[in-house]
Design a protein around this motif. Sequence first.
Motif, PDB file in Angstrom:
ATOM      1  N   ILE B  56     -18.076 -22.042  -1.820  1.00  0.00           N
ATOM      2  CA  ILE B  56     -18.797 -23.050  -2.601  1.00  0.00           C
ATOM      3  C   ILE B  56     -20.442 -22.330  -2.403  1.00  0.00           C
ATOM      4  O   ILE B  56     -20.814 -22.170  -1.341  1.00  0.00           O
ATOM      5  CB  ILE B  56     -18.639 -24.311  -2.030  1.00  0.00           C
ATOM      6  CG1 ILE B  56     -17.212 -24.820  -2.019  1.00  0.00           C
ATOM      7  CG2 ILE B  56     -19.532 -25.417  -2.688  1.00  0.00           C
ATOM      8  CD1 ILE B  56     -17.104 -26.233  -1.491  1.00  0.00           C
ATOM      9  N   SER B  57     -21.000 -22.552  -3.465  1.00  0.00           N
ATOM     10  CA  SER B  57     -22.423 -21.876  -3.459  1.00  0.00           C
ATOM     11  C   SER B  57     -23.193 -23.133  -3.793  1.00  0.00           C
ATOM     12  O   SER B  57     -23.073 -23.761  -4.844  1.00  0.00           O
ATOM     13  CB  SER B  57     -22.416 -20.861  -4.376  1.00  0.00           C
ATOM     14  OG  SER B  57     -23.870 -20.395  -4.802  1.00  0.00           O
ATOM     15  N   SER B  58     -24.166 -23.330  -3.240  1.00  0.00           N
ATOM     16  CA  SER B  58     -24.957 -24.393  -3.333  1.00  0.00           C
ATOM     17  C   SER B  58     -26.620 -23.987  -3.219  1.00  0.00           C
ATOM     18  O   SER B  58     -26.993 -23.143  -2.489  1.00  0.00           O
ATOM     19  CB  SER B  58     -24.885 -25.501  -2.276  1.00  0.00           C
ATOM     20  OG  SER B  58     -25.129 -25.106  -1.029  1.00  0.00           O
ATOM     21  N   VAL B 157     -24.075 -27.357  -7.310  1.00  0.00           N
ATOM     22  CA  VAL B 157     -22.987 -26.751  -6.434  1.00  0.00           C
ATOM     23  C   VAL B 157     -22.125 -25.898  -7.444  1.00  0.00           C
ATOM     24  O   VAL B 157     -21.919 -26.384  -8.407  1.00  0.00           O
ATOM     25  CB  VAL B 157     -22.063 -27.605  -5.938  1.00  0.00           C
ATOM     26  CG1 VAL B 157     -20.927 -27.420  -5.414  1.00  0.00           C
ATOM     27  CG2 VAL B 157     -23.030 -28.178  -4.535  1.00  0.00           C
TER      28      VAL B 157
END
Lengths: 346, 346
Positions: B56-58, B157
Amino acid sequence: MKGNSYLEAGVDTNAADKTVELIGHEARSTYVPGVLAGVGPFSGLFELKGYKEPVISSSTDGVGTKLLVAIALGRRRSIGIDLVHLCVNDVITSGAQPLFFLDYIAAGVLVPEQVVEVVKGIAEACRGVGCALVGGETAEMPGVYRAGHFDLAGFVVGVVERSDLIDGTAIEKGDVLVGIPSSGIHTNGLSLARKVFGVGISEDDEGRAREREILEQWYPQLGRTLGDELLEPHRSYWPLLKPHLPLIKGMAHISGGGLVGNVPRVLPKGLAASFARGSWSVPPIFSLIQERGRIPQPEMYRTFNMGIGMVLVCTAADAGVICHEIPGASRIGEVVEEKDGRTEFV
Amino acid sequence: MKGNSYLEAGVDTNAADKTVELIGHEARSTYVPGVLAGVGPFSGLFELKGYKEPVISSSTDGVGTKLLVAIALGRRRSIGIDLVHLCVNDVITSGAQPLFFLDYIAAGVLVPEQVVEVVKGIAEACRGVGCALVGGETAEMPGVYRAGHFDLAGFVVGVVERSDLIDGTAIEKGDVLVGIPSSGIHTNGLSLARKVFGVGISEDDEGRAREREILEQWYPQLGRTLGDELLEPHRSYWPLLKPHLPLIKGMAHISGGGLVGNVPRVLPKGLAASFARGSWSVPPIFSLIQERGRIPQPEMYRTFNMGIGMVLVCTAADAGVICHEIPGASRIGEVVEEKDGRTEFV
């Protein structure tokens, strides 16, 4: 004539760099397995492991004008704790495990020490919840904020297995409402409380000194000063509730709108919340605000948490287990058929 | 979307209800498969499907003092677009598909029509990127913001398969830097630009009228007014870059700090970015700012994107493919051994 620079335009990138370094240290103290540290400088990365059908739960919130009380007393750490707990308490209502947090801090003039104090509170709360501080933005915005003021927003992401999602659909008539005590005013109704006491309003030194005096006054019924009471951080419910998630059919975080505004949000259509008045003790801060401000009872229940920070919905049998296991948890009402409205006090 | 803050802050309840309804309408227009709509009123829920090892990239960011230009001209929609694009451009640097977005809007006094205008821009941009607006907070904070001012923070996200993560580790000497044009100033260096032109500073009606005149002035070299140029939204790179992700070894979003501050962040230790001066054309807005402000060249490159909004790192062969496929993409430099610093202009 000297050329223009970013610094002269009010943006000090050296101060920003120093802040970033100090913040990095705090952030690293929160890392949990899953954080891909040092990878991808433009985003926070978190590896999700062990879920079959992961549902990502997210929430954003700010601490509201509790900031003004913190600023009046020159205390910033506890407000960072508030920020994390209030966001986390939203995201766990679906049964989600908090994974990571990001913060946004903006001010007219960034004072690195002040920003770091806020972030220390954020990191402390993240460690307590077991969620990682993976990113954030610190913005210097001359002209937007009043002198000495700043704002804070928090973002949290959690995850829950699809089959464990708490969505309120299993709630039925006769289920019990279990209240978990708040730690005080939390982060809602501060504008009203500040108005009643006259704090966080003054714009001159004299006024600010007077406000400080008001906040430093000791109240026997509170057992502490007004400032200490108002700044008591929002309570974190995750560590308490995590072991009991399978028993919980619905969960309402009592924030803006109070019990009346929040509990019905988790109930299926046609059902209402019936609260048993006197089944929990309302903390003295609320009586103090109500008396000072001559605020009608319904307005109090619409604005403040009145001593209950989280409400769980479960069967009567499970309520017995939860009330036995969680300190302070008590039965405060039940789920009934909707008649005149979505809440009633009996 | 939550709407409690309006009511609590004493905003006309009918107007507040209408705002919440309008915001809800905008949010629903962005829904993509995965959004669990109407479930869990305290958080946004998104079901993640089809990933073996999801990362997960945020990211979180704000639009900075571009807000003051938008406020001066009474335009709020484009600033909502900026907010989404600048956050999304951060999160995609790791190769992540943007999934969902949340916004935080705070003001001293909330004007429902103005909030909705911002949210319309946010929703428009979310639809363009294919990410869902799943939540947000609208906070009324009397005493924190200057009259008529507000602030915005965005949170995005995304997700990427672990094996597809773009992390810069494969970058080596001789790789090529491909620049993708920006659409203008984007959201960085606005404080300096505003100082040079004298906008977003005045606190009285006369000053504000003068600022409006400055912003409405037409510049032949821009082919439009200064205000239109400065408010041009931050470009979204996701639709352009998505088909080419497998060719990209590293990706730098050129935001605060410019090329000099951002490209080295994706390079492995011991390597530096060598930019070929004159290999791309610097848009006229930057020359205009530089001349008006007598700003030294290095300060310009540290503050503004200078016409390049995203830099990709790839092999020379792949650079050829990308420059052919993406309109405006061009080779602007290469990866070299680090000597005196992490960037050089040749």
